[in-house]
Write an enzyme that holds these catalytic residues in place. Sequence first.
Site, short mmCIF file in Angstrom:
data_model
loop_
_atom_site.label_atom_id
_atom_site.label_comp_id
_atom_site.label_asym_id
_atom_site.label_seq_id
_atom_site.Cartn_x
_atom_site.Cartn_y
_atom_site.Cartn_z
N HIS A 1 -7.42 10.46 7.11
CA HIS A 1 -7.53 9.73 7.88
C HIS A 1 -8.41 9.88 9.07
O HIS A 1 -9.35 10.80 9.07
CB HIS A 1 -6.67 8.20 8.13
CG HIS A 1 -6.05 8.76 6.92
ND1 HIS A 1 -6.49 7.37 6.04
CD2 HIS A 1 -4.48 7.71 7.62
CE1 HIS A 1 -5.81 7.09 5.06
NE2 HIS A 1 -4.50 7.12 5.69
N LYS B 1 0.27 -1.00 -0.10
CA LYS B 1 0.56 -0.03 0.12
C LYS B 1 0.97 1.23 0.16
O LYS B 1 1.51 1.69 0.53
CB LYS B 1 -0.87 0.21 1.25
CG LYS B 1 -1.54 1.13 1.23
CD LYS B 1 -2.55 0.74 0.56
CE LYS B 1 -3.74 2.52 1.07
NZ LYS B 1 -4.94 2.35 2.25
N VAL B 2 0.91 1.85 -0.80
CA VAL B 2 1.65 3.17 -0.87
C VAL B 2 0.53 4.45 -1.48
O VAL B 2 -0.66 4.46 -1.67
CB VAL B 2 2.34 3.63 -1.73
CG1 VAL B 2 3.47 2.40 -2.16
CG2 VAL B 2 2.64 3.41 -3.55
N SER B 3 1.04 5.50 -1.36
CA SER B 3 0.17 7.32 -1.53
C SER B 3 0.41 7.10 -3.02
O SER B 3 1.32 6.47 -3.97
CB SER B 3 1.27 8.28 -1.13
OG SER B 3 1.14 8.01 -0.19
N THR C 1 -0.32 11.63 -1.48
CA THR C 1 -0.58 12.66 -1.75
C THR C 1 -1.54 13.73 -0.93
O THR C 1 -1.97 14.42 -1.91
CB THR C 1 -1.86 11.26 -2.37
OG1 THR C 1 -2.25 10.74 -2.23
CG2 THR C 1 -3.05 12.47 -2.60
N ALA C 2 -1.48 13.66 0.18
CA ALA C 2 -1.62 14.87 0.68
C ALA C 2 -1.20 16.25 0.58
O ALA C 2 -1.60 17.14 0.76
CB ALA C 2 -1.46 14.70 1.96
#
EC number: 4.1.99.29
Length: 276
Positions: free
Chosen positions: A147, A54-56, A106-107
């Site tokens: 989140h 799981k990655v951005s 991504t943020a």
Amino acid sequence: MTISLAISPCPNDTFVFHALVHGLVPGAPAVDVTYADVDVTNTAAERGAYDIVKVSYAALPWLLDDYELLPCGGALGRGCGPLLLTRTGTADLTGATVAVPGDRTTAYLLFRLWSADRPPARIEVVPFHEIMPGVAAGRYDAGLVIHEARFTYPRYGLTALVDLGEWWENDTGLPIPLGAILARRGVVDPVAATGWIRESVRQAWADPTASRDYVMAHAQEMEPDVADRHIALYVNDFTADLGRDGHAAVDALLRRAADAGLTPQISSSRATAWTS
């Protein structure tokens, strides 16, 4: 055969991957799982550290030569974007110190796109769990959070200066591509991996209580109601299948970032997940 898997300890990931991790998906291999924040997995994936990771989405331009994007298991959605928080509510970030959860998240990419025409701020990468307390204590002028912080930031006396997900949706009409699931090229069959993950998602929705203890064991002292709201927000139809809107969102994010000189250019074929 055993595959290595890296996901975050967040409720959406543990909820989605519960069945796969616990050997409940017929035909799937055994899984050796690592739990780490996405800033850690973004870096580890550059070394090819995991078979499925799981990655951005923002990290994809550095990873797609070695990994293939899968069309399921990740985090996309609407109304679930990063928030930029301040203690004072001031909108002027000139010279401010902004805490961010990772330089390839991504943020942070959304923040850079949003702030492109604004005076520059000083950026400091800070572990996610330290951002809100740090802003509340005055160590940082603003903080970029993701989140469950969407639900808990008022406890710290903080104000949301901007909802970057809302900004993105209003600007593009597309969902927010947050977290991607990748399979290592030449190691994991993307067709098979997609089937395993979709079955894990199906089981999670069929019996949400089955993963309860597992989710809460990794939820970092999160209250059960916050964990439930977290899952409800981040596990949605895009988790089972990116679909047309999901693929369009990924393409738009990576194209805008490359056009702005923030990430390397990648071919459209590399950014397209395997689909059936």
